[in-house]
Design a protein around this motif. Structure first.
Motif, PDB file in Angstrom:
ATOM      1  N   PHE A 224      46.918  50.781  46.307  1.00  0.00           N
ATOM      2  CA  PHE A 224      45.992  50.864  45.398  1.00  0.00           C
ATOM      3  C   PHE A 224      44.786  50.240  46.186  1.00  0.00           C
ATOM      4  O   PHE A 224      44.914  49.535  47.357  1.00  0.00           O
ATOM      5  CB  PHE A 224      45.996  50.368  44.127  1.00  0.00           C
ATOM      6  CG  PHE A 224      46.198  48.930  43.963  1.00  0.00           C
ATOM      7  CD1 PHE A 224      47.250  48.291  43.959  1.00  0.00           C
ATOM      8  CD2 PHE A 224      45.022  48.054  43.748  1.00  0.00           C
ATOM      9  CE1 PHE A 224      47.479  46.842  44.003  1.00  0.00           C
ATOM     10  CE2 PHE A 224      45.318  46.568  43.433  1.00  0.00           C
ATOM     11  CZ  PHE A 224      46.540  46.171  43.753  1.00  0.00           C
TER      12      PHE A 224
ATOM     13  N   TYR B  38      35.182  38.583  36.558  1.00  0.00           N
ATOM     14  CA  TYR B  38      36.728  38.625  36.304  1.00  0.00           C
ATOM     15  C   TYR B  38      37.143  37.427  35.622  1.00  0.00           C
ATOM     16  O   TYR B  38      38.070  37.496  34.860  1.00  0.00           O
ATOM     17  CB  TYR B  38      37.312  38.628  37.895  1.00  0.00           C
ATOM     18  CG  TYR B  38      38.784  38.854  37.856  1.00  0.00           C
ATOM     19  CD1 TYR B  38      39.385  40.103  37.514  1.00  0.00           C
ATOM     20  CD2 TYR B  38      39.665  37.898  38.074  1.00  0.00           C
ATOM     21  CE1 TYR B  38      40.659  40.369  37.519  1.00  0.00           C
ATOM     22  CE2 TYR B  38      40.967  38.089  38.040  1.00  0.00           C
ATOM     23  CZ  TYR B  38      41.500  39.293  37.810  1.00  0.00           C
ATOM     24  OH  TYR B  38      42.793  39.510  37.853  1.00  0.00           O
TER      25      TYR B  38
ATOM     26  N   TYR C   3      51.787  42.574  43.724  1.00  0.00           N
ATOM     27  CA  TYR C   3      51.055  41.813  42.762  1.00  0.00           C
ATOM     28  C   TYR C   3      52.047  41.903  41.378  1.00  0.00           C
ATOM     29  O   TYR C   3      52.333  40.748  40.959  1.00  0.00           O
ATOM     30  CB  TYR C   3      49.990  42.962  42.100  1.00  0.00           C
ATOM     31  CG  TYR C   3      48.920  42.829  43.246  1.00  0.00           C
ATOM     32  CD1 TYR C   3      47.716  42.026  42.844  1.00  0.00           C
ATOM     33  CD2 TYR C   3      49.086  43.567  44.411  1.00  0.00           C
ATOM     34  CE1 TYR C   3      46.703  42.106  43.922  1.00  0.00           C
ATOM     35  CE2 TYR C   3      48.068  43.800  45.265  1.00  0.00           C
ATOM     36  CZ  TYR C   3      47.065  42.548  44.997  1.00  0.00           C
ATOM     37  OH  TYR C   3      45.845  42.810  46.115  1.00  0.00           O
TER      38      TYR C   3
ATOM     39  N   GLY D 201      45.628  37.454  43.639  1.00  0.00           N
ATOM     40  CA  GLY D 201      44.817  38.717  43.774  1.00  0.00           C
ATOM     41  C   GLY D 201      43.399  38.365  44.594  1.00  0.00           C
ATOM     42  O   GLY D 201      42.498  38.983  44.630  1.00  0.00           O
TER      43      GLY D 201
HETATM   44  C1  COI Z   1      40.290  43.403  43.798  1.00  0.00           C
HETATM   45  O1  COI Z   1      39.755  42.218  43.825  1.00  0.00           O
HETATM   46  O2  COI Z   1      39.922  44.495  43.521  1.00  0.00           O
HETATM   47  C2  COI Z   1      41.618  43.112  43.404  1.00  0.00           C
HETATM   48  O3  COI Z   1      42.348  44.177  43.976  1.00  0.00           O
HETATM   49  C3  COI Z   1      42.218  41.812  42.899  1.00  0.00           C
HETATM   50  C4  COI Z   1      43.041  42.294  41.508  1.00  0.00           C
HETATM   51  C5  COI Z   1      42.040  42.888  40.202  1.00  0.00           C
HETATM   52  C6  COI Z   1      43.984  43.046  41.763  1.00  0.00           C
END
Ligand code: COI
Length: 372
Positions: A81, A183, A216, A250
């Motif tokens: 992803f 976040y 993850y 992450g």
């Molecule tokens: C991001 O910072 O876009 C990540 O992929 C981190 C997390 C939300 C999986």
């Protein structure tokens, strides 16, 4: 329910939702979207088969997927992803940030997971197609302090009926989008990090550099451990010596030194090559800092904070942007970064980055791409 099939200008077939969410309800969501809780009216899909290669993509109503119960993604985790954001500028236009980096990383992740590479034109076209269609879902920040965007999540899965441990012969690429606020919920307060001393995220030769679901999944138990100790995120050490700092569950990590050095763990193949990480390294030079990519040990973190050499620690990522770390909690101690006097380096870098992303300062490096 969906409407007529029509071919959209970007080369994706369009099958549009006949019942998109009511504007009043959408605006209610946009006022308080959280992270990853709500999704827009449409999604993009592109199919690949070993026999026919990539087929023409489509944009269609957001909804559940049809996955064969014997598909490789369900049994062997054949999945990758990306994370990327769309930002609304003051004039109403919508832009994204360095998407070609995400496209390249998506291809690198695909190679590692034995998935077919998606060409950059289709990857970038999918972002444009979805955001142009669901443009009303891109939040408008009320002021410079508000961090809201449309979070875009491209992903690819191994599908089809095949329990043999081998690459899928049928693969699906999707793009979904979710309005997002900050976040971390603490309103910009420094976060607490738990040091994982029993679990590693990645090992040499493994998939650490790839953005695949398995990395993850492997972080979730350690993340739960972090939360049970009152921490927001987990930090991982290297798998060989349990000594070198790698990254968070992450996000990447940075250390600001009193003498102006900005240190981040070097990319060794076990660390994700973050787009925000790379952008910070570039912006740091403009800010008069001396970036260093090198191994940094847990002892250097502990001693550096104790003797005042390390004055700030922060996490970075597409979702997290730049978030200060207030303390690292371990099984035996706490490494508390002292409060910062004056303007923090991390705050300055964060503002510089967000100003570019939201079109408030000139994009001298050509990092932005218009989506709508
Ligand atoms: C991001 O910072 O876009 C990540 O992929 C981190 C997390 C939300 C999986």
């Amino acid at each position: 329910m969906s409407g007529e099939v029509a071919v959209s200008t970007s080369g994706f077939e369009a099958r549009l939702a006949s019942n998109p969410l009511d504007a009043a309800l959408r605006n209610e969501i946009l006022a308080n979207p959280g992270f990853g809780r709500y999704f827009t009216d449409h999604m993009v899909h592109v199919r690949w088969t070993r026999a026919g290669g990539w087929q023409r993509g489509e944009i269609r109503p957001y909804g559940p997927l049809l996955i064969d119960p014997a598909s490789p993604v369900l049994h062997y985790g054949q999945e990758i992803f990306e994370g990327i954001k769309a930002y609304r500028h003051a004039d109403g236009s919508v832009w994204t940030f360095r998407p070609e980096k995400n496209a390249a990383r998506f291809r690198a992740s695909a190679r590692r997971l034995a998935l077919p590479e998606l060409d950059d034109e289709t990857f970038l076209g999918s972002l444009k197609t979805l955001v142009a269609q669901d443009v009303d879902w891109v939040p408008t920040p009320k002021n410079e302090a508000e961090e809201c965007s449309l979070y875009l999540r491209p992903f690819m899965i191994g599908n089809g009926k095949s329990l043999g441990v081998k690459p899928a012969a049928e693969v699906d690429y999707y793009l979904i989008a979710s309005p997002a606020a900050a976040y971390f919920k603490g309103g910009g307060k420094p976060v607490s990090i738990w040091l994982s001393q029993h679990y590693n995220r990645a090992a040499p030769g493994g998939t650490g550099f790839a953005k695949c679901g398995g990395n993850y999944a492997a972080s979730l138990l350690a993340q739960a451990e972090a939360e049970s100790h009152g921490c927001d995120q987990v930090a991982f050490l290297d798998a060989a010596e349990n000594k070198w700092i790698e990254e968070l569950g992450g996000m990447n990590l940075f250390f600001v030194y009193r003498d102006g050095r900005l240190v981040t763990p070097a990319l060794t193949g076990t660390i994700l090559e973050g787009v925000t990480r790379d952008s910070i390294l570039e912006l740091a030079r403009d800010a008069g800092l001396t970036p260093e990519e090198r191994p940094i040990s847990i002892d250097e973190w502990r001693d550096g904070v104790a003797n005042g050499d390390i004055v700030e620690v922060f996490a970075c990522g597409t979702a997290a942007v730049i978030t200060q770390i207030g303390q690292l909690v371990t099984e035996s101690d706490r490494i508390v970064t002292p409060p910062i006097e004056g303007e923090a380096v991390s705050a300055k870098l964060r503002k510089r980055l967000l100003d570019i992303q939201y079109g408030r300062s000139e994009d001298t490096r050509g990092w932005l791409m218009q989506l709508a």
